[in-house]
Design a protein around this motif. Structure first.
Motif, PDB file in Angstrom:
ATOM      1  N   CYS A  71       0.831  -1.214   0.000  1.00  0.00           N
ATOM      2  CA  CYS A  71       0.000   0.000   0.000  1.00  0.00           C
ATOM      3  C   CYS A  71       0.863   1.260   0.000  1.00  0.00           C
ATOM      4  CB  CYS A  71      -0.912   0.009   1.219  1.00  0.00           C
ATOM      5  SG  CYS A  71      -2.221  -1.221   1.204  1.00  0.00           S
ATOM      6  N   SER A  72       1.908   1.252   0.812  1.00  0.00           N
ATOM      7  CA  SER A  72       2.796   2.400   0.915  1.00  0.00           C
ATOM      8  C   SER A  72       3.458   2.707  -0.425  1.00  0.00           C
ATOM      9  CB  SER A  72       3.857   2.120   1.985  1.00  0.00           C
ATOM     10  OG  SER A  72       4.771   3.163   2.075  1.00  0.00           O
ATOM     11  N   CYS A  73       3.919   1.669  -1.105  1.00  0.00           N
ATOM     12  CA  CYS A  73       4.554   1.856  -2.421  1.00  0.00           C
ATOM     13  C   CYS A  73       3.519   2.292  -3.457  1.00  0.00           C
ATOM     14  CB  CYS A  73       5.236   0.566  -2.853  1.00  0.00           C
ATOM     15  SG  CYS A  73       6.591   0.062  -1.774  1.00  0.00           S
ATOM     16  N   ALA A  74       2.352   1.666  -3.430  1.00  0.00           N
ATOM     17  CA  ALA A  74       1.300   2.011  -4.387  1.00  0.00           C
ATOM     18  C   ALA A  74       0.858   3.468  -4.213  1.00  0.00           C
ATOM     19  CB  ALA A  74       0.116   1.070  -4.223  1.00  0.00           C
ATOM     20  N   ARG A  75       0.760   3.935  -2.971  1.00  0.00           N
ATOM     21  CA  ARG A  75       0.356   5.319  -2.718  1.00  0.00           C
ATOM     22  C   ARG A  75       1.303   6.316  -3.385  1.00  0.00           C
ATOM     23  NH1 ARG A  75      -3.675   7.354  -0.347  1.00  0.00           N
ATOM     24  NH2 ARG A  75      -4.910   6.112   1.064  1.00  0.00           N
ATOM     25  N   ALA A  89      -9.018   1.158  -4.064  1.00  0.00           N
ATOM     26  CA  ALA A  89      -8.297  -0.105  -3.861  1.00  0.00           C
ATOM     27  C   ALA A  89      -7.302   0.018  -2.710  1.00  0.00           C
ATOM     28  CB  ALA A  89      -7.592  -0.530  -5.151  1.00  0.00           C
ATOM     29  N   ILE A  90      -6.537   1.097  -2.703  1.00  0.00           N
ATOM     30  CA  ILE A  90      -5.576   1.293  -1.618  1.00  0.00           C
ATOM     31  C   ILE A  90      -6.296   1.472  -0.281  1.00  0.00           C
ATOM     32  CG2 ILE A  90      -3.827   2.853  -0.661  1.00  0.00           C
ATOM     33  CD1 ILE A  90      -2.872   3.357  -3.510  1.00  0.00           C
ATOM     34  N   GLU A  91      -7.339   2.264  -0.280  1.00  0.00           N
ATOM     35  CA  GLU A  91      -8.081   2.479   0.965  1.00  0.00           C
ATOM     36  C   GLU A  91      -8.677   1.177   1.502  1.00  0.00           C
ATOM     37  OE1 GLU A  91     -10.805   5.638  -0.016  1.00  0.00           O
ATOM     38  OE2 GLU A  91      -9.284   7.182   0.389  1.00  0.00           O
ATOM     39  N   ALA A  92      -9.162   0.317   0.625  1.00  0.00           N
ATOM     40  CA  ALA A  92      -9.718  -0.969   1.062  1.00  0.00           C
ATOM     41  C   ALA A  92      -8.620  -1.851   1.654  1.00  0.00           C
ATOM     42  CB  ALA A  92     -10.410  -1.669  -0.101  1.00  0.00           C
ATOM     43  N   ALA A  93      -7.471  -1.882   0.997  1.00  0.00           N
ATOM     44  CA  ALA A  93      -6.352  -2.694   1.506  1.00  0.00           C
ATOM     45  C   ALA A  93      -5.868  -2.134   2.848  1.00  0.00           C
ATOM     46  CB  ALA A  93      -5.213  -2.732   0.490  1.00  0.00           C
ATOM     47  N   GLU A  94      -5.754  -0.833   2.942  1.00  0.00           N
ATOM     48  CA  GLU A  94      -5.329  -0.220   4.203  1.00  0.00           C
ATOM     49  C   GLU A  94      -6.346  -0.476   5.317  1.00  0.00           C
ATOM     50  OE1 GLU A  94      -2.666   3.485   2.476  1.00  0.00           O
ATOM     51  OE2 GLU A  94      -4.767   3.836   2.962  1.00  0.00           O
ATOM     52  N   ALA A  95      -7.625  -0.436   4.986  1.00  0.00           N
ATOM     53  CA  ALA A  95      -8.653  -0.715   5.992  1.00  0.00           C
ATOM     54  C   ALA A  95      -8.482  -2.127   6.546  1.00  0.00           C
ATOM     55  CB  ALA A  95     -10.050  -0.538   5.388  1.00  0.00           C
ATOM     56  N   TRP A  96      -8.139  -3.073   5.663  1.00  0.00           N
ATOM     57  CA  TRP A  96      -7.898  -4.439   6.132  1.00  0.00           C
ATOM     58  C   TRP A  96      -6.664  -4.486   7.036  1.00  0.00           C
ATOM     59  CZ3 TRP A  96      -3.840  -7.776   5.949  1.00  0.00           C
ATOM     60  CH2 TRP A  96      -4.097  -9.052   6.457  1.00  0.00           C
ATOM     61  N   ALA A 114     -11.716  -3.838  -9.939  1.00  0.00           N
ATOM     62  CA  ALA A 114     -12.014  -2.592 -10.649  1.00  0.00           C
ATOM     63  C   ALA A 114     -10.772  -1.990 -11.305  1.00  0.00           C
ATOM     64  CB  ALA A 114     -12.663  -1.581  -9.704  1.00  0.00           C
ATOM     65  N   THR A 115      -9.602  -2.300 -10.774  1.00  0.00           N
ATOM     66  CA  THR A 115      -8.356  -1.798 -11.374  1.00  0.00           C
ATOM     67  C   THR A 115      -7.921  -2.646 -12.561  1.00  0.00           C
ATOM     68  OG1 THR A 115      -6.834  -3.157 -10.070  1.00  0.00           O
ATOM     69  CG2 THR A 115      -7.543  -1.040  -9.093  1.00  0.00           C
ATOM     70  N   GLN A 116      -8.590  -3.757 -12.775  1.00  0.00           N
ATOM     71  CA  GLN A 116      -8.232  -4.740 -13.804  1.00  0.00           C
ATOM     72  C   GLN A 116      -6.806  -5.253 -13.611  1.00  0.00           C
ATOM     73  OE1 GLN A 116      -9.096  -2.867 -17.591  1.00  0.00           O
ATOM     74  NE2 GLN A 116     -11.300  -3.023 -17.236  1.00  0.00           N
ATOM     75  N   PHE A 117      -6.320  -5.148 -12.385  1.00  0.00           N
ATOM     76  CA  PHE A 117      -4.990  -5.637 -12.008  1.00  0.00           C
ATOM     77  C   PHE A 117      -3.884  -5.011 -12.856  1.00  0.00           C
ATOM     78  CE2 PHE A 117      -8.136  -8.868 -10.966  1.00  0.00           C
ATOM     79  CZ  PHE A 117      -7.988  -8.882  -9.600  1.00  0.00           C
ATOM     80  N   LYS A 118      -4.097  -3.761 -13.232  1.00  0.00           N
ATOM     81  CA  LYS A 118      -3.117  -3.035 -14.042  1.00  0.00           C
ATOM     82  C   LYS A 118      -2.322  -2.027 -13.232  1.00  0.00           C
ATOM     83  CE  LYS A 118      -5.647  -3.495 -18.358  1.00  0.00           C
ATOM     84  NZ  LYS A 118      -6.316  -2.799 -19.457  1.00  0.00           N
ATOM     85  N   THR A 119      -2.626  -1.915 -11.927  1.00  0.00           N
ATOM     86  CA  THR A 119      -1.978  -0.897 -11.107  1.00  0.00           C
ATOM     87  C   THR A 119      -1.454  -1.498  -9.802  1.00  0.00           C
ATOM     88  OG1 THR A 119      -4.002  -0.295  -9.909  1.00  0.00           O
ATOM     89  CG2 THR A 119      -3.581   0.857 -12.008  1.00  0.00           C
ATOM     90  N   PRO A 120      -0.474  -0.848  -9.200  1.00  0.00           N
ATOM     91  CA  PRO A 120       0.005  -1.304  -7.895  1.00  0.00           C
ATOM     92  C   PRO A 120      -1.114  -1.348  -6.855  1.00  0.00           C
ATOM     93  CG  PRO A 120       1.515   0.319  -8.809  1.00  0.00           C
ATOM     94  CD  PRO A 120       0.311   0.299  -9.695  1.00  0.00           C
ATOM     95  N   ALA A 121      -2.036  -0.402  -6.933  1.00  0.00           N
ATOM     96  CA  ALA A 121      -3.145  -0.363  -5.985  1.00  0.00           C
ATOM     97  C   ALA A 121      -3.995  -1.627  -6.075  1.00  0.00           C
ATOM     98  CB  ALA A 121      -4.006   0.870  -6.238  1.00  0.00           C
ATOM     99  N   ILE A 155       4.582  -8.667  -4.265  1.00  0.00           N
ATOM    100  CA  ILE A 155       5.663  -8.527  -5.251  1.00  0.00           C
ATOM    101  C   ILE A 155       5.156  -7.756  -6.468  1.00  0.00           C
ATOM    102  CG2 ILE A 155       7.132  -9.798  -6.879  1.00  0.00           C
ATOM    103  CD1 ILE A 155       7.180 -12.067  -4.681  1.00  0.00           C
ATOM    104  N   GLY A 156       3.989  -8.140  -6.967  1.00  0.00           N
ATOM    105  CA  GLY A 156       3.415  -7.447  -8.120  1.00  0.00           C
ATOM    106  C   GLY A 156       3.187  -5.974  -7.849  1.00  0.00           C
ATOM    107  N   ALA A 157       2.654  -5.655  -6.679  1.00  0.00           N
ATOM    108  CA  ALA A 157       2.383  -4.252  -6.341  1.00  0.00           C
ATOM    109  C   ALA A 157       3.666  -3.436  -6.279  1.00  0.00           C
ATOM    110  CB  ALA A 157       1.642  -4.169  -5.006  1.00  0.00           C
ATOM    111  N   VAL A 158       4.676  -3.951  -5.578  1.00  0.00           N
ATOM    112  CA  VAL A 158       5.914  -3.185  -5.388  1.00  0.00           C
ATOM    113  C   VAL A 158       6.680  -3.061  -6.704  1.00  0.00           C
ATOM    114  CG1 VAL A 158       8.117  -3.088  -4.157  1.00  0.00           C
ATOM    115  CG2 VAL A 158       6.035  -3.779  -2.939  1.00  0.00           C
ATOM    116  N   MET A 159       6.773  -4.138  -7.459  1.00  0.00           N
ATOM    117  CA  MET A 159       7.511  -4.071  -8.725  1.00  0.00           C
ATOM    118  C   MET A 159       6.812  -3.178  -9.746  1.00  0.00           C
ATOM    119  SD  MET A 159       9.157  -7.754  -9.397  1.00  0.00           S
ATOM    120  CE  MET A 159      10.569  -8.302  -8.469  1.00  0.00           C
TER     121      MET A 159
END
Length: 194
Positions: A71-75, A89-96, A114-121, A155-159
């Motif tokens: 989340c930190s990297c995606a932000r 997406a980030i807010e939902a992950a952070e809430a968890w 909703a991001t279609q898995f195209k973003t770090p978020a 790994i996917g999010a950070v890379m």
């Protein structure tokens, strides 16, 4: 680099961590039976084997901390006019991360999709969804996630975050993201790292 002492990583050796992730040949050659995770990660960073360092840290961290790192990297990739889909997406992950309940975990899947898995978020959100519980969309079917799924999504999010701002920023992004990850591994929250 200064000596690293992780408080969040419980595996006694780097070998124990590496059994959970695929690393490139050069990274595997550095691996010794008795090397501590902190020493091994330090070697990867010093040799600028950043993708391997990300892979290693993503599976070494406990799931909540790894997802927080994602989340930190995606932000940092949101920019000045962030996509509302990515923000959700980030807010939902952070809430968890803040409150790892089943209800919060379930809310991460639609935001990730909703991001279609195209973003770090999106990858940060699906990492939270894959952290446990039932991942089956079918009514009545129970499918627990494979243990390695959260790490793979992190790994996917950070890379993806590392490469988002262009080729000239990749190394700097990896260095920054790994500093954040190290701070988290040491018990911090990564926010103070710039």
């Amino acid at each position: 680099m200064t000596e690293i002492n992780f408080v969040k990583i419980k595996q006694p050796t780097a070998v124990a961590v590496c059994s959970l992730v695929e690393l490139d040949e050069e990274a595997r050659q550095l691996l010794q039976d008795d090397t501590a995770p902190a020493q091994y990660l330090q070697q990867l960073i010093e040799k600028e084997l950043y993708p391997d360092a990300v892979r290693f840290l993503a599976v070494a961290l406990p799931k909540r901390e790894a997802i927080w790192w994602a989340c930190s990297c995606a932000r940092l990739t949101l920019g000045e006019s962030p996509s509302p889909v990515d923000v959700k997406a980030i807010e939902a992950a952070e809430a968890w991360v803040y409150k790892p309940t089943e209800e919060n975990r379930q809310l991460t899947r639609p935001t990730a999709e909703a991001t279609q898995f195209k973003t770090p978020a999106g990858w940060a959100a699906i990492a939270a969804f894959w952290s446990g519980g039932n991942i089956s969309p079918a009514e009545g079917a129970v499918v627990p996630p494979a243990e390695e799924l959260t790490g793979k999504a992190v790994i996917g999010a950070v890379m993806l975050a590392a490469v988002r701002s262009g080729a000239d920023r990749i190394k700097a992004n990896y260095r920054l993201f790994l500093k954040k990850g190290l701070h988290i591994a040491n018990g911090g929250d990564g926010r103070a790292v710039q």
